[in-house]
Design a protein around this motif. Sequence first.
Motif, PDB file in Angstrom:
ATOM      1  N   ARG B  61       1.098  -1.209  -0.157  1.00 53.94           N
ATOM      2  CA  ARG B  61       0.021   0.012  -0.081  1.00 53.94           C
ATOM      3  C   ARG B  61       0.852   1.338   0.072  1.00 53.94           C
ATOM      4  NH1 ARG B  61      -1.981   1.071   5.801  1.00 53.94           N
ATOM      5  NH2 ARG B  61       0.155   1.684   6.032  1.00 53.94           N
ATOM      6  N   ASP B  62       2.112   1.062   0.481  1.00 52.65           N
ATOM      7  CA  ASP B  62       2.944   2.236   0.663  1.00 52.65           C
ATOM      8  C   ASP B  62       3.786   2.546  -0.402  1.00 52.65           C
ATOM      9  OD1 ASP B  62       3.549   1.571   4.175  1.00 52.65           O
ATOM     10  OD2 ASP B  62       2.057   2.705   3.108  1.00 52.65           O
ATOM     11  N   GLN B  66       8.393   5.006   1.595  1.00 50.72           N
ATOM     12  CA  GLN B  66       7.665   4.651   2.932  1.00 50.72           C
ATOM     13  C   GLN B  66       7.956   3.161   3.377  1.00 50.72           C
ATOM     14  OE1 GLN B  66       3.749   5.548   1.683  1.00 50.72           O
ATOM     15  NE2 GLN B  66       3.789   7.754   2.526  1.00 50.72           N
ATOM     16  N   HIS B  69      10.867   2.337   6.556  1.00 48.28           N
ATOM     17  CA  HIS B  69      10.576   2.455   7.977  1.00 48.28           C
ATOM     18  C   HIS B  69       9.827   1.396   8.468  1.00 48.28           C
ATOM     19  CE1 HIS B  69       6.289   3.381   7.904  1.00 48.28           C
ATOM     20  NE2 HIS B  69       6.453   3.349   9.102  1.00 48.28           N
ATOM     21  N   ARG B  73      11.344  -2.617  11.692  1.00 51.71           N
ATOM     22  CA  ARG B  73      10.733  -3.343  13.016  1.00 51.71           C
ATOM     23  C   ARG B  73      10.871  -4.703  12.878  1.00 51.71           C
ATOM     24  NH1 ARG B  73       9.678   2.034  12.637  1.00 51.71           N
ATOM     25  NH2 ARG B  73       8.819   3.131  14.268  1.00 51.71           N
ATOM     26  N   GLY B 154      19.242  10.387  15.416  1.00 49.15           N
ATOM     27  CA  GLY B 154      17.910  10.903  16.265  1.00 49.15           C
ATOM     28  C   GLY B 154      17.361   9.841  16.836  1.00 49.15           C
ATOM     29  N   ASN B 160      15.889   4.646  10.728  1.00 44.62           N
ATOM     30  CA  ASN B 160      15.315   5.088   9.396  1.00 44.62           C
ATOM     31  C   ASN B 160      16.022   6.240   8.931  1.00 44.62           C
ATOM     32  OD1 ASN B 160      13.373   5.244   7.443  1.00 44.62           O
ATOM     33  ND2 ASN B 160      12.135   6.739   8.810  1.00 44.62           N
ATOM     34  N   MET B 168      19.103  10.518   4.857  1.00 43.91           N
ATOM     35  CA  MET B 168      18.327  11.501   5.262  1.00 43.91           C
ATOM     36  C   MET B 168      18.971  12.916   5.373  1.00 43.91           C
ATOM     37  SD  MET B 168      15.090  11.212   7.541  1.00 43.91           S
ATOM     38  CE  MET B 168      13.970   9.987   7.131  1.00 43.91           C
TER      39      MET B 168
ATOM     40  N   GLU C  48      20.582  16.948  20.004  1.00 40.40           N
ATOM     41  CA  GLU C  48      19.552  17.956  19.151  1.00 40.40           C
ATOM     42  C   GLU C  48      18.866  17.215  18.248  1.00 40.40           C
ATOM     43  OE1 GLU C  48      22.927  20.504  18.345  1.00 40.40           O
ATOM     44  OE2 GLU C  48      22.689  19.693  16.252  1.00 40.40           O
ATOM     45  N   ARG C  49      19.340  16.051  17.656  1.00 44.94           N
ATOM     46  CA  ARG C  49      18.359  15.604  16.426  1.00 44.94           C
ATOM     47  C   ARG C  49      17.506  14.544  16.953  1.00 44.94           C
ATOM     48  NH1 ARG C  49      22.796  14.074  11.811  1.00 44.94           N
ATOM     49  NH2 ARG C  49      23.859  16.108  11.680  1.00 44.94           N
ATOM     50  N   PHE C  50      17.393  14.504  18.398  1.00 43.67           N
ATOM     51  CA  PHE C  50      16.588  13.263  18.871  1.00 43.67           C
ATOM     52  C   PHE C  50      15.043  13.472  18.430  1.00 43.67           C
ATOM     53  CE2 PHE C  50      15.320   9.893  21.604  1.00 43.67           C
ATOM     54  CZ  PHE C  50      14.457  10.093  22.389  1.00 43.67           C
ATOM     55  N   ARG C  51      14.358  12.272  18.105  1.00 43.85           N
ATOM     56  CA  ARG C  51      12.986  12.584  17.382  1.00 43.85           C
ATOM     57  C   ARG C  51      12.127  12.165  18.699  1.00 43.85           C
ATOM     58  NH1 ARG C  51      13.749   8.618  12.229  1.00 43.85           N
ATOM     59  NH2 ARG C  51      15.681   9.564  11.477  1.00 43.85           N
ATOM     60  N   LEU C  74       0.721  13.526   2.492  1.00 42.14           N
ATOM     61  CA  LEU C  74       1.129  12.351   1.263  1.00 42.14           C
ATOM     62  C   LEU C  74       2.119  11.705   1.751  1.00 42.14           C
ATOM     63  CD1 LEU C  74       0.655  14.757  -1.805  1.00 42.14           C
ATOM     64  CD2 LEU C  74      -0.998  12.658  -1.009  1.00 42.14           C
ATOM     65  N   ALA C  75       3.382  12.259   2.363  1.00 39.57           N
ATOM     66  CA  ALA C  75       4.533  11.619   2.677  1.00 39.57           C
ATOM     67  C   ALA C  75       4.270  10.630   3.898  1.00 39.57           C
ATOM     68  CB  ALA C  75       5.630  12.414   2.905  1.00 39.57           C
ATOM     69  N   CYS C  76       3.157  10.792   4.752  1.00 38.99           N
ATOM     70  CA  CYS C  76       3.172   9.950   5.978  1.00 38.99           C
ATOM     71  C   CYS C  76       2.572   8.615   5.654  1.00 38.99           C
ATOM     72  CB  CYS C  76       2.297  10.727   6.865  1.00 38.99           C
ATOM     73  SG  CYS C  76       1.879   9.855   8.274  1.00 38.99           S
ATOM     74  N   PRO C  77       3.247   7.467   6.018  1.00 40.91           N
ATOM     75  CA  PRO C  77       2.896   6.060   5.933  1.00 40.91           C
ATOM     76  C   PRO C  77       1.367   5.680   6.427  1.00 40.91           C
ATOM     77  CG  PRO C  77       4.979   6.378   6.808  1.00 40.91           C
ATOM     78  CD  PRO C  77       4.559   7.447   7.017  1.00 40.91           C
ATOM     79  N   ASN C  78       1.283   6.369   7.419  1.00 44.77           N
ATOM     80  CA  ASN C  78       0.045   5.530   8.056  1.00 44.77           C
ATOM     81  C   ASN C  78      -1.130   6.789   8.485  1.00 44.77           C
ATOM     82  OD1 ASN C  78       1.553   6.948  10.039  1.00 44.77           O
ATOM     83  ND2 ASN C  78       1.392   4.989  11.426  1.00 44.77           N
ATOM     84  N   THR C 111       4.941   6.828  14.040  1.00 49.34           N
ATOM     85  CA  THR C 111       6.197   6.016  14.045  1.00 49.34           C
ATOM     86  C   THR C 111       7.564   6.748  14.065  1.00 49.34           C
ATOM     87  OG1 THR C 111       6.363   5.911  11.440  1.00 49.34           O
ATOM     88  CG2 THR C 111       4.968   4.107  12.804  1.00 49.34           C
ATOM     89  N   CYS C 113       9.221   8.518  11.768  1.00 46.09           N
ATOM     90  CA  CYS C 113      10.052   8.044  10.762  1.00 46.09           C
ATOM     91  C   CYS C 113      10.598   9.197  10.305  1.00 46.09           C
ATOM     92  CB  CYS C 113       9.205   7.237   9.598  1.00 46.09           C
ATOM     93  SG  CYS C 113       7.830   8.088   8.905  1.00 46.09           S
ATOM     94  N   GLY C 114      10.191  10.407  10.342  1.00 47.56           N
ATOM     95  CA  GLY C 114      10.739  11.875   9.674  1.00 47.56           C
ATOM     96  C   GLY C 114      10.441  12.147   8.424  1.00 47.56           C
ATOM     97  N   LEU C 115       9.589  11.137   7.623  1.00 51.28           N
ATOM     98  CA  LEU C 115       9.357  11.428   6.174  1.00 51.28           C
ATOM     99  C   LEU C 115       8.609  12.823   5.986  1.00 51.28           C
ATOM    100  CD1 LEU C 115       8.481   8.031   4.778  1.00 51.28           C
ATOM    101  CD2 LEU C 115      10.583   9.291   4.542  1.00 51.28           C
ATOM    102  N   GLU C 118      10.969  15.773   6.122  1.00 54.08           N
ATOM    103  CA  GLU C 118      11.907  15.857   4.859  1.00 54.08           C
ATOM    104  C   GLU C 118      11.017  16.395   3.916  1.00 54.08           C
ATOM    105  OE1 GLU C 118      14.770  15.195   6.768  1.00 54.08           O
ATOM    106  OE2 GLU C 118      15.043  15.230   4.514  1.00 54.08           O
TER     107      GLU C 118
END
Lengths: 354, 373, 158
Positions: B61-62, B66, B69, B73, B154, B160, B168, C48-51, C74-78, C111, C113-115, C118
């Motif tokens: 689906r992704d 995407q 990531h 897991r 991070g 990821n 990235m 400083e880059r900690f998510r 649109l970029a987010c997977p879920n 999650t 992921c950081g997309l 970006e």
Amino acid sequence: MNLTLSITNNIHNWLFSIMPEGVASIAEMVLIALVYLAIFAVAGLYLVLLERKVAAWFQLRIGPNRVGYWGLLQTMADALKLVSKELTGTVKADKFLYNLAPYFVIVSSLMALSVFPFTREFQAFDINIGIFFLIAISSIGVIGILLGGWASNNKFALIGAMRSGVQTISYELSVGLSLLTMVLITGTLQLSEIVEVQKNGWLIVQGHIPAIIAFMIYMIAGTAETNRAPFDMVEAESELGAGFHTEYSGMKFAYFFLAEFINMFIIAAIATTIFFGGWLSPFGITESIPWLGVFWFIGKTFVIVFLMMWFRWTFPRLRVDQLLTLEWKYLLPLNLLNIILMALIVWLNLTIQF
Amino acid sequence: MDTSIANSNLKSEEYFINMGPQHPATHGVLRLLLTIDGEIIKKVEPDLGYIHRSIEKMCERDSYQQIVHLTDRMDYLSSHINNEAVCLTVENALQLEIPDRVKVIRTIIGELTRIASHTLWWGVMGMDVGALTTYFYGFRDRELINDIFEETCGARLTMNYNIPGGLMFDIHPNFVKRVKDFIAHFKTKLPEYDTLLSGNVIFQKRTKGVGILTKEDAISFGASGPVGRGSGYSCDVRKHHPYSALDKVSFKEILRTEGDTFARYQVRVDEMWESMSIIEQLIDNIPEGEYKVATNAVIKLPKGEFYQKVETARGELGVYVVSTGTKNPYRVKFRSPGFSNLSLLNHITVGGKIGDLVATMATLDIVVPDIDR
Amino acid sequence: MSYFGDIYKGIKTLLTGMSVTGKYFITARKGAITQQYPDNRDTLKMFERFRGEVVMPHDENNEHRCTGCQKCELACPNGTIEIIWDRQIDPETGKKKKMIDQHIYHLGMCTMCGLCIEACPTDAIKWAQNFENSVYDRSYLTRVLNKPGSKLMPGVED
């Protein structure tokens, strides 16, 4: 020392004055038993805390330090929690044996504590077969474990109890024989006499080579007697469940748990009395102050308890068949050879006396 | 019922025990159905599926950026290498030219991940055989690597950091210094591991001659990684099909021929030394350049099937992508190393004791989310 | 004779093993790697880059940089990000333009992921380092990233 002697004499005379003789001696014995019970129940709790702190220091962390300053009230909190738990039981368990099993274990542990000489004339029960009594009493503890495992009606508990039974019975031989080796030097089984003999030098120095071998064998066999690592296949947490005390909860579980720590203290106390001079100070430096003997005794016992904890947190576990191979093929022949060696040394007067 | 001793066939039955999904010795939610006779094991049957999260279905689906990531897991202890596998598949399919800087950084972080996974494995192996302090010593060293990752990427575990086309963002300025400090520190600690566990006579008696896997069996069951190399089967993907910067470094492939638990243990400990030497060769000359190549915002692979294999800490991971030219893949399949390694368990533990089963499972080093996906 | 040799070698390995743990015991005070967490919040500093979580920085005029282009959604997977936008009259040109109304971020589903960060063309969202996000009621985890009454910073669209 004189203060405590005078207190005990006063209580003794008072009791005998208000009751007939038989009843007074029974009342005296009950009083002594209660005092020992109170002291050693609390001591058992603090031994648990000591184990947790020592384990933490080996593992690069700090042990319990939130409940009370330095974690001193931690086991009080644990004890309160255990007491308030519901006493569960399985449906098909044999009710009488299930309830009886913890009592065997805790009673045998507490009985063994009565014969130790804490300092000169400060001993609850000074019979002339001291060592024999100790070994006999520790054999009763096995019954409790086997009953506990059988009466739980649980496969895992049964496997654990059988393993523990066979382990304890095998290693009692080694404990008995290594203590017998030292009796060859002292010539008596009575514990207070054994400490008197050590005024000429601790027994591990008097019988040099065979005594050191006997001490090493005794430490290995003693650790196996109390089901501690590296011989804790019985309660191996990363294997099948929790061993023979899976089905116990609340106060009964507390009995098993406490009995294990008191057993550890007993093994260390026997080693102190027989190998390291009991309540005597090294080179007799504080002989004039008799009540310091208690501190020497407790100090030496804690060094040996620390040694047992060090073993636990360093070594991996032995498999069950390797455990039995160790005993029957290695420790027992070495023990027998050692007795012959010690007998030769005593006969030819080669012991070191000061 | 005839109960006289002369006529009774005293037959002992086999016990059936369930080492259930929640158990301290199975590394994850794995259920083993054991049939034992006293202490000897007769049959072991693993029951999987307790942590199935349909990752492969979600990949359909992704989009291609995407998917990356999700692979974090799967085998969370070597998450960077999983990400690298998917990114390499996409980049090879699109025939992108990746700058050298990206390749070297990916290799360095991949080898650091391998060391982190092996230190955790060492700690857990000690714990399974009973030496409970090794867990803490392994984690102390792993925390230093986690700090390196946290500063650059991070996140500590599911990083990821790779995207199809590069990284990235660029590495942190402190990265090189931290990695060098870590290597200097770890070189003094690794011999301690040997003194504490490998040299110990109790540990050697527990693991030598136990769970023997012959070379023919290793090849026919598809074992890979240290499990295969402990039996003499040379299966290191980094040597046979090198990727990223692995063709520029020189390292030995560690092989042992005995095939027992102790051999697999030694292979992993020696691999940590080799990983450190790879990092030392690369860390001083990271080439300058871009840290990523621009791709379209919507990536579409040409029609066809693409496969890429990498060497994770557990063994050979394969990513198989079937594409019909649209922006989502048609089917993604992961060939996980744990699945093939777990299938050997019945073969090598039958006839041994329960204590042997625990020690053998610790050296197979399976991570159950990798098997169930 | 190898019987005694085995015993001697075995005991030697056991004693060297004990020396390793003994060394750690002696330096236990300073060598403990525990961080006493709730007590050291003042001195704890994350990288400083900690998510930690995604936030939208606002400057002192309560303005942000989000144009409502929906690239992060649109970029987010879920489906963690939902953009609610509206066509409103742009004060400068007088024409209808797409503007952001609410930027909804479901912290419970993210999650990390950081997309999305970006993908954003105007650097409107970035990572914050706080990780203490537990709440008693799950509806508190649905955050609205742009503050009420805030508007787009001028000069961002180019």
